[in-house]
Design an enzyme around this catalytic site. Structure first.
Site, PDB file in Angstrom:
ATOM      1  N   LEU A  34       2.661 -11.547  10.300  1.00 19.66           N
ATOM      2  CA  LEU A  34       3.005 -10.633  11.401  1.00 19.66           C
ATOM      3  C   LEU A  34       2.180  -9.359  11.334  1.00 19.66           C
ATOM      4  O   LEU A  34       1.807  -8.793  12.344  1.00 19.66           O
ATOM      5  CB  LEU A  34       4.492 -10.267  11.345  1.00 19.66           C
ATOM      6  N   GLY A  35       1.935  -8.905  10.128  1.00 24.77           N
ATOM      7  CA  GLY A  35       1.176  -7.652  10.012  1.00 24.77           C
ATOM      8  C   GLY A  35       0.921  -7.278   8.570  1.00 24.77           C
ATOM      9  O   GLY A  35       1.446  -7.896   7.640  1.00 24.77           O
ATOM     10  N   GLY A  37       0.487  -3.862   5.924  1.00 28.60           N
ATOM     11  CA  GLY A  37       0.718  -2.421   5.811  1.00 28.60           C
ATOM     12  C   GLY A  37       0.171  -1.873   4.520  1.00 28.60           C
ATOM     13  O   GLY A  37      -0.581  -2.551   3.813  1.00 28.60           O
ATOM     14  N   ALA A  38       0.572  -0.644   4.237  1.00 25.93           N
ATOM     15  CA  ALA A  38       0.062   0.043   3.062  1.00 25.93           C
ATOM     16  C   ALA A  38       0.496  -0.639   1.770  1.00 25.93           C
ATOM     17  O   ALA A  38      -0.232  -0.648   0.785  1.00 25.93           O
ATOM     18  CB  ALA A  38       0.535   1.491   3.065  1.00 25.93           C
ATOM     19  N   GLY A  40       1.809  -3.987   1.508  1.00 27.75           N
ATOM     20  CA  GLY A  40       1.749  -5.436   1.429  1.00 27.75           C
ATOM     21  C   GLY A  40       1.683  -6.071   2.804  1.00 27.75           C
ATOM     22  O   GLY A  40       1.162  -5.479   3.742  1.00 27.75           O
ATOM     23  N   VAL A  42       3.600  -8.581   5.971  1.00 27.93           N
ATOM     24  CA  VAL A  42       4.860  -9.044   6.550  1.00 27.93           C
ATOM     25  C   VAL A  42       4.626 -10.387   7.228  1.00 27.93           C
ATOM     26  O   VAL A  42       3.685 -10.547   7.997  1.00 27.93           O
ATOM     27  CB  VAL A  42       5.408  -8.035   7.586  1.00 27.93           C
ATOM     28  N   LYS A  55       8.753  -9.374   3.834  1.00 28.27           N
ATOM     29  CA  LYS A  55       7.732  -8.427   3.409  1.00 28.27           C
ATOM     30  C   LYS A  55       7.384  -8.690   1.950  1.00 28.27           C
ATOM     31  O   LYS A  55       8.256  -8.686   1.080  1.00 28.27           O
ATOM     32  CB  LYS A  55       8.219  -6.992   3.587  1.00 28.27           C
ATOM     33  N   ASP A 146       8.012   8.576   8.308  1.00 32.07           N
ATOM     34  CA  ASP A 146       6.817   8.093   8.997  1.00 32.07           C
ATOM     35  C   ASP A 146       7.136   7.608  10.405  1.00 32.07           C
ATOM     36  O   ASP A 146       7.033   6.431  10.709  1.00 32.07           O
ATOM     37  CB  ASP A 146       6.197   6.967   8.169  1.00 32.07           C
TER      38      ASP A 146
END
Lengths: 326, 244
Positions: A34-35, A37-38, A40, A42, A55, A146
């Protein structure tokens, strides 16, 4: 951040792969990425036929810390913004153990693209909803940190706002864990990075700026004047000017004050587009009676069948949702 | 109250060292002495120097710290992220060692149930917030860094903003390499006021040499001196208690 390669590879799952937790023994099948990030990646995964989001982190400490934040959100009464926590476990692999956690999969459209497609009037509604939840979160002793459009998703069926990344959530009084420069008051030279309600509210103001400037803008020297100039040069932001200015000057002590002001803005906009009547509708007292009025008016206006009515009733719908949100 | 002090060396550079001792070996030495070495590599856009960036990673690895390679415009955010993560990592490392002592040599935090780990993270977060931080900043000021110095200054001021938002105390000092006469030059001695670095970069020499190794060696010396003077060291390397 660069990490040892072996750790990076540990985060890589392929579609179809079965993941079984070492501690709780639950099984998941990876559907797709799915995506990233900083901390790890997802994945969308299946847990006994149900879609969930998984995640996977490079470091188990990031997992522990985010799960703590997720649990915290679920403890806050009435707040449904964050994803529900499902499971947390380790996967034993060739590179040692990899930590992951599982949460509700929130399907929807990113905040900015939703507003671009459906109209700016949705923004105020979502922000009011967001501020209601921030207020509850702050009361529980936490700050979101954030806050940015990428971390906000609008769910499909009944459009409502959810947040999908709690990595920045910080206990009140500590220093903010994670931030994004454009939304960070420290970056603009307008405050520190201590976790307090006004930190989040600054970010909410920048969220409005981001709707006016979808591509954002670069900082030159920072400072209040720079932001005020940007505000002046984007006419669509003018109704929100006062709210934005108050938020970047830290004049709101808590989210509910900002919410009240935003509601005033909405009220004013409605009064402008449809004269008479709106005042009655927005009076915050007599909630129940106001409800009735809303639906009555909607009935009356239907007969006229103009385009304006359609626009108008969608506003009324927002108001209705607002009242539901309380 | 007993307060822990975390000691870091933060190295900001744009490429390969070419003079003096091997910086990777020096970083290993720093780690042994109880200081973690974090390295930020600055790249020029369109010019990714593989060799320099490998060195960045190796120094951090040997120094028990974190590293990242970024374009100059992303420097601020990266410097604060790396520093923060490195602090957490240091504390985590100490907690991990304590756990090994309690549970036995082959067991680590990862061998605890996930729920217990969560509670532990709370302790790690709390320590990271309240611990004192001594951070020695080493800035590469060789010729190729000249146009990046304003960004470096901006990033360091931003770092101080983040650190000031913690409740623990912070002390900084700033060295540049190469210096005017020596390999390493002190621009700022230990101070809690990072704002004083404005202007510290004004009188820089431009030179082609990049003595990264000797710079790290000097950093170890300066750190050790402060540690001996101000605190009664004990056996826990990264982390020591001082009666306060």
């Amino acid at each position: 951040m660069r990490q040892p390669t072996s750790k990076n590879q540990a985060c890589n799952f392929r579609p179809g792969q079965m993941i079984k937790g070492r501690w709780h023994g639950n099984q998941y099948q990876i559907v797709r990425l799915l995506g990233e990030g900083a901390i790890g990646k997802v994945y969308l995964a299946n847990r006994t036929g149900q879609p969930v989001a998984m995640k996977v982190a490079r470091e188990s400490m990031s997992v522990s810390s985010e799960v703590r934040a997720l649990r915290q959100i679920s403890k806050v009464r009435g707040v449904s913004l964050g994803p529900f926590f499902v499971d947390m476990d380790d996967l034993e692999g060739a590179h040692g153990s990899t930590s992951f956690y599982v949460m509700e999969y929130i399907d929807g459209e990113p905040f900015l693209s939703f507003i671009n497609k459906r109209g700016k009037e949705w923004m105020a509604l979502f922000l009011i909803q967001l501020l209601t939840d921030l207020s509850a979160l702050h009361e529980s002793g936490w700050v979101f940190g954030d806050l940015k459009p990428e971390n906000l998703i609008v769910t499909q069926k009944t459009p409502s706002l959810r947040w999908i990344d709690v990595g920045g959530m910080t206990k009140m009084g500590r220093s903010i864990k994670e931030y994004t420069e454009f939304f960070d008051r420290g970056y603009w030279g307008l405050g520190d990075r201590k976790a307090e309600p006004s930190y989040d509210l600054f970010a909410v103001a920048m969220l409005i700026m981001n709707v006016g400037y979808p591509k954002r803008f670069q900082r030159i020297n920072g400072g209040k004047k720079e932001l005020l100039d940007k505000l002046k040069h984007q006419p669509s932001l003018s109704p929100y000017r006062d709210v934005i200015v108050k938020a970047i000057e830290h004049r709101y002590d808590d989210a509910s004050q900002m919410k009240v002001d935003l509601m005033k803005v909405m009220k004013k906009k409605l009064t402008v587009s449809t004269p008479e009547k709106m005042h009655v509708r927005m009076k915050p007292t007599h909630k129940k009676r106001a409800h009735k009025r809303v639906s009555n008016v909607r009935m009356e206006r239907k007969y006229k069948g103009t385009l304006e009515t359609a626009v108008f009733s969608s506003f009324l719908l927002f108001l209705y949702i607002l009242y539901l949100l309380g | 109250m007993n307060k822990a002090t975390i000691r870091q060396i933060l190295l900001i550079t744009d490429g390969c060292s070419n003079a003096g001792e091997d910086p990777v070996a020096m970083a290993g030495l720093a780690k042994e002495e109880g200081f973690s070495v974090n390295v930020i590599g600055i790249m020029d856009e369109g010019d990714e120097d593989e060799r320099g960036m490998t060195e960045v990673e190796q120094i951090a690895k040997a120094g028990g710290g974190m590293s990242d390679v970024v374009y100059a415009k992303h420097l601020s955010h990266t410097v604060q992220m790396v520093t923060r993560k490195a602090m957490t990592q240091t504390i985590y490392g100490v907690v991990n060692r304590e756990i090994q002592q309690i549970l036995g040599a082959n067991r680590q935090v990862e061998d605890l149930e996930p729920e217990k780990r969560e509670e532990l993270m709370e302790v790690v977060d709390e320590l990271g917030e309240t611990a004192n931080l001594d951070i020695l900043i080493l800035v590469d000021t060789s010729a190729s860094m000249k146009n990046k110095i304003p960004r470096v200054q901006e990033a360091l001021l931003d770092l101080s903003l983040s650190l000031r938002s913690r409740s623990g105390e912070n002390h900084f000092c700033l060295y540049s390499f190469p210096g005017k006469r020596e390999e390493v030059e002190r621009l700022l001695s230990w101070t809690p006021e990072m704002d004083s670095l404005k202007g510290a970069f004004k009188k820089l020499s431009s030179s082609g040499v990049t003595p990264t190794g000797p710079a790290i060696m000097e950093a170890i010396r300066v750190h050790s001196k402060r540690m001996k003077r101000g605190f009664t060291g004990d056996e826990t390397a990264y982390f020591e208690e001082s009666g306060m």
